[in-house]
Design a protein around this motif. Structure first.
Motif, PDB file in Angstrom:
ATOM      1  N   LEU A  30       1.059  -1.254  -0.240  1.00  0.00           N
ATOM      2  CA  LEU A  30       0.046   0.074   0.322  1.00  0.00           C
ATOM      3  C   LEU A  30       0.731   1.602  -0.038  1.00  0.00           C
ATOM      4  O   LEU A  30       0.676   1.932  -0.341  1.00  0.00           O
ATOM      5  N   VAL A  31       2.187   1.427   0.171  1.00  0.00           N
ATOM      6  CA  VAL A  31       3.008   2.558   0.489  1.00  0.00           C
ATOM      7  C   VAL A  31       3.343   2.479  -1.021  1.00  0.00           C
ATOM      8  O   VAL A  31       3.482   3.535  -1.163  1.00  0.00           O
ATOM      9  N   ARG A  32       4.168   1.614  -0.942  1.00  0.00           N
ATOM     10  CA  ARG A  32       4.649   1.732  -2.481  1.00  0.00           C
ATOM     11  C   ARG A  32       4.078   2.235  -3.736  1.00  0.00           C
ATOM     12  O   ARG A  32       3.959   2.611  -4.343  1.00  0.00           O
ATOM     13  N   SER A  33       2.519   1.738  -3.249  1.00  0.00           N
ATOM     14  CA  SER A  33       1.761   1.593  -4.688  1.00  0.00           C
ATOM     15  C   SER A  33       1.035   3.389  -4.264  1.00  0.00           C
ATOM     16  O   SER A  33      -0.486   3.941  -4.856  1.00  0.00           O
ATOM     17  N   HIS A  34       1.379   4.145  -3.364  1.00  0.00           N
ATOM     18  CA  HIS A  34       0.610   5.367  -3.335  1.00  0.00           C
ATOM     19  C   HIS A  34       0.991   6.514  -4.897  1.00  0.00           C
ATOM     20  O   HIS A  34      -1.290   6.900  -5.240  1.00  0.00           O
ATOM     21  N   ALA A  35       1.468   6.667  -5.662  1.00  0.00           N
ATOM     22  CA  ALA A  35       1.999   7.583  -6.138  1.00  0.00           C
ATOM     23  C   ALA A  35       0.939   6.841  -6.958  1.00  0.00           C
ATOM     24  O   ALA A  35      -0.191   7.547  -8.198  1.00  0.00           O
ATOM     25  N   TRP A  36       0.837   5.563  -7.195  1.00  0.00           N
ATOM     26  CA  TRP A  36      -0.197   5.367  -8.841  1.00  0.00           C
ATOM     27  C   TRP A  36      -1.256   5.146  -8.164  1.00  0.00           C
ATOM     28  O   TRP A  36      -2.281   5.439  -8.907  1.00  0.00           O
ATOM     29  N   MET A  37      -2.181   5.266  -7.561  1.00  0.00           N
ATOM     30  CA  MET A  37      -3.125   4.730  -6.725  1.00  0.00           C
ATOM     31  C   MET A  37      -3.988   6.337  -6.780  1.00  0.00           C
ATOM     32  O   MET A  37      -5.343   6.695  -6.669  1.00  0.00           O
ATOM     33  N   THR A  38      -2.486   7.663  -6.747  1.00  0.00           N
ATOM     34  CA  THR A  38      -3.435   8.674  -6.429  1.00  0.00           C
ATOM     35  C   THR A  38      -3.827   9.463  -8.034  1.00  0.00           C
ATOM     36  O   THR A  38      -4.687  10.206  -7.773  1.00  0.00           O
ATOM     37  N   ARG A  39      -3.605   9.249  -9.071  1.00  0.00           N
ATOM     38  CA  ARG A  39      -3.454   9.138 -10.405  1.00  0.00           C
ATOM     39  C   ARG A  39      -5.220   7.966 -10.614  1.00  0.00           C
ATOM     40  O   ARG A  39      -5.464   7.274 -10.074  1.00  0.00           O
ATOM     41  N   PRO A  40      -5.788   9.334 -11.895  1.00  0.00           N
ATOM     42  CA  PRO A  40      -7.431   8.613 -12.184  1.00  0.00           C
ATOM     43  C   PRO A  40      -6.898   6.853 -12.936  1.00  0.00           C
ATOM     44  O   PRO A  40      -5.893   7.362 -13.554  1.00  0.00           O
ATOM     45  N   PRO A  41      -7.802   6.765 -13.267  1.00  0.00           N
ATOM     46  CA  PRO A  41      -9.426   6.288 -12.344  1.00  0.00           C
ATOM     47  C   PRO A  41      -8.482   5.773 -11.510  1.00  0.00           C
ATOM     48  O   PRO A  41      -8.019   4.646 -11.332  1.00  0.00           O
ATOM     49  N   HIS A  42      -9.430   5.881 -10.393  1.00  0.00           N
ATOM     50  CA  HIS A  42      -9.781   5.796  -9.034  1.00  0.00           C
ATOM     51  C   HIS A  42     -10.173   4.626  -8.921  1.00  0.00           C
ATOM     52  O   HIS A  42     -10.896   3.591  -8.177  1.00  0.00           O
ATOM     53  N   GLY A  43     -11.267   3.859  -9.553  1.00  0.00           N
ATOM     54  CA  GLY A  43     -12.350   3.015  -9.031  1.00  0.00           C
ATOM     55  C   GLY A  43     -11.378   2.097  -8.755  1.00  0.00           C
ATOM     56  O   GLY A  43     -11.973   0.475  -9.117  1.00  0.00           O
ATOM     57  N   PRO A  44     -10.606   1.253 -10.665  1.00  0.00           N
ATOM     58  CA  PRO A  44     -10.585   0.373 -10.701  1.00  0.00           C
ATOM     59  C   PRO A  44      -9.380   0.120 -10.076  1.00  0.00           C
ATOM     60  O   PRO A  44      -8.957  -1.927  -9.251  1.00  0.00           O
ATOM     61  N   LYS A  45      -8.068   1.120  -9.664  1.00  0.00           N
ATOM     62  CA  LYS A  45      -7.401   0.984  -8.321  1.00  0.00           C
ATOM     63  C   LYS A  45      -7.787   0.639  -7.021  1.00  0.00           C
ATOM     64  O   LYS A  45      -7.348   0.156  -6.729  1.00  0.00           O
ATOM     65  N   LEU A  46      -9.172   1.162  -6.624  1.00  0.00           N
ATOM     66  CA  LEU A  46     -10.219   0.874  -5.917  1.00  0.00           C
ATOM     67  C   LEU A  46     -10.157  -0.657  -5.264  1.00  0.00           C
ATOM     68  O   LEU A  46      -9.826  -0.886  -4.506  1.00  0.00           O
ATOM     69  N   MET A  47     -10.312  -0.768  -6.876  1.00  0.00           N
ATOM     70  CA  MET A  47     -11.267  -2.646  -6.255  1.00  0.00           C
ATOM     71  C   MET A  47      -9.694  -3.137  -6.283  1.00  0.00           C
ATOM     72  O   MET A  47      -9.736  -4.530  -5.611  1.00  0.00           O
ATOM     73  N   ALA A  48      -8.572  -3.316  -7.321  1.00  0.00           N
ATOM     74  CA  ALA A  48      -6.947  -3.321  -6.773  1.00  0.00           C
ATOM     75  C   ALA A  48      -6.659  -4.209  -5.362  1.00  0.00           C
ATOM     76  O   ALA A  48      -6.686  -5.103  -4.854  1.00  0.00           O
ATOM     77  N   MET A  49      -6.779  -3.040  -4.575  1.00  0.00           N
ATOM     78  CA  MET A  49      -6.391  -3.034  -3.548  1.00  0.00           C
ATOM     79  C   MET A  49      -7.053  -3.640  -2.607  1.00  0.00           C
ATOM     80  O   MET A  49      -6.533  -4.467  -1.501  1.00  0.00           O
ATOM     81  N   VAL A  50      -8.930  -3.451  -3.002  1.00  0.00           N
ATOM     82  CA  VAL A  50      -9.210  -4.223  -1.806  1.00  0.00           C
ATOM     83  C   VAL A  50      -9.427  -5.729  -2.419  1.00  0.00           C
ATOM     84  O   VAL A  50      -9.351  -6.786  -1.052  1.00  0.00           O
ATOM     85  N   SER A  51      -9.722  -5.495  -3.636  1.00  0.00           N
ATOM     86  CA  SER A  51      -9.024  -7.184  -3.932  1.00  0.00           C
ATOM     87  C   SER A  51      -8.134  -8.396  -3.215  1.00  0.00           C
ATOM     88  O   SER A  51      -7.777  -8.962  -2.478  1.00  0.00           O
ATOM     89  N   LEU A  52      -6.691  -7.394  -3.186  1.00  0.00           N
ATOM     90  CA  LEU A  52      -5.203  -8.469  -2.864  1.00  0.00           C
ATOM     91  C   LEU A  52      -5.662  -8.115  -0.895  1.00  0.00           C
ATOM     92  O   LEU A  52      -5.270  -8.902  -0.717  1.00  0.00           O
ATOM     93  N   ALA A  53      -5.668  -6.685  -0.765  1.00  0.00           N
ATOM     94  CA  ALA A  53      -6.524  -7.346   1.041  1.00  0.00           C
ATOM     95  C   ALA A  53      -7.755  -8.608   1.261  1.00  0.00           C
ATOM     96  O   ALA A  53      -6.875  -9.428   2.146  1.00  0.00           O
ATOM     97  N   VAL A  54      -8.504  -8.551   0.254  1.00  0.00           N
ATOM     98  CA  VAL A  54      -9.109  -9.735   0.368  1.00  0.00           C
ATOM     99  C   VAL A  54      -8.340 -11.014   0.124  1.00  0.00           C
ATOM    100  O   VAL A  54      -8.519 -11.908   1.333  1.00  0.00           O
ATOM    101  N   LEU A  55      -7.625 -11.288  -1.230  1.00  0.00           N
ATOM    102  CA  LEU A  55      -7.057 -11.878  -0.892  1.00  0.00           C
ATOM    103  C   LEU A  55      -5.937 -12.985   0.030  1.00  0.00           C
ATOM    104  O   LEU A  55      -5.645 -13.750   1.053  1.00  0.00           O
ATOM    105  N   CYS A  56      -5.297 -11.240   0.551  1.00  0.00           N
ATOM    106  CA  CYS A  56      -3.915 -11.775   1.521  1.00  0.00           C
ATOM    107  C   CYS A  56      -5.173 -11.911   3.125  1.00  0.00           C
ATOM    108  O   CYS A  56      -4.570 -12.790   3.647  1.00  0.00           O
ATOM    109  N   THR A  57      -6.535 -11.339   3.278  1.00  0.00           N
ATOM    110  CA  THR A  57      -6.945 -12.268   4.341  1.00  0.00           C
ATOM    111  C   THR A  57      -7.621 -13.587   4.212  1.00  0.00           C
ATOM    112  O   THR A  57      -7.247 -14.667   5.339  1.00  0.00           O
ATOM    113  N   LEU A  58      -7.286 -14.263   3.438  1.00  0.00           N
ATOM    114  CA  LEU A  58      -8.309 -15.025   2.276  1.00  0.00           C
ATOM    115  C   LEU A  58      -6.733 -16.137   3.066  1.00  0.00           C
ATOM    116  O   LEU A  58      -6.853 -17.524   3.909  1.00  0.00           O
TER     117      LEU A  58
END
Length: 141
Positions: A30-58
């Motif tokens: 999450l820290v390393r992806s800060h610059a990438w996440m601040t650039r649009p489009p935000h929706g797909p990036k939000l889904m990617a990060m949440v998906s990554l968190a869900v996979l880590c949780t599993l």
């Protein structure tokens, strides 16, 4: 009885350590992806990060279940590793079918595994919420 409590506490500590290490890895991403996440489009990036968190949780949950299963197998509480894994999953998720039971001399471990699962689900839910919050705050600016 004391041995079971100590052993169960050690296993809970091991699962907590495994979860903490995976959480640290997710946090680093999450820290390393800060610059990438601040650039649009935000929706797909939000889904990617949440998906990554869900996979880590599993992955964290799966690792914890396997740790308990290995412990049950080492203690020879069940006839097969599959039964150890099945019991570990059923107890860790607090589903509690009751079709596979620990021998009476080890039954305290079942309660400790269930408590570990309950606490793990709570903390991992908090991690998912924090990941979503942090990702959205980074995207805002």
């Amino acid at each position: 009885m004391i041995f079971q409590l100590v052993l169960g506490s050690v296993i809970i500590g091991i699962t907590a350590l495994a979860a903490a290490m995976l959480w640290a890895g997710l946090e680093a991403i999450l820290v390393r992806s800060h610059a990438w996440m601040t650039r649009p489009p935000h929706g797909p990036k939000l889904m990617a990060m949440v998906s990554l968190a869900v996979l880590c949780t599993l992955l964290m949950m799966t690792a914890s279940v396997w740790i308990w299963a290995v412990a049950f197998w080492i203690l020879r509480t069940f006839e097969s590793f599959e039964a150890s894994l099945y019991f570990s999953l059923v107890v860790f998720t607090t589903l509690g079918f009751g079709d596979v039971l620990l021998p009476a001399e080890w039954r305290l471990l079942g309660g400790l595994a269930a408590a570990n699962g309950l606490l793990s689900f709570g903390i991992l839910t908090a991690i998912l919420v924090e990941t979503l919050r942090e990702t959205r705050s980074r995207q805002r600016g």
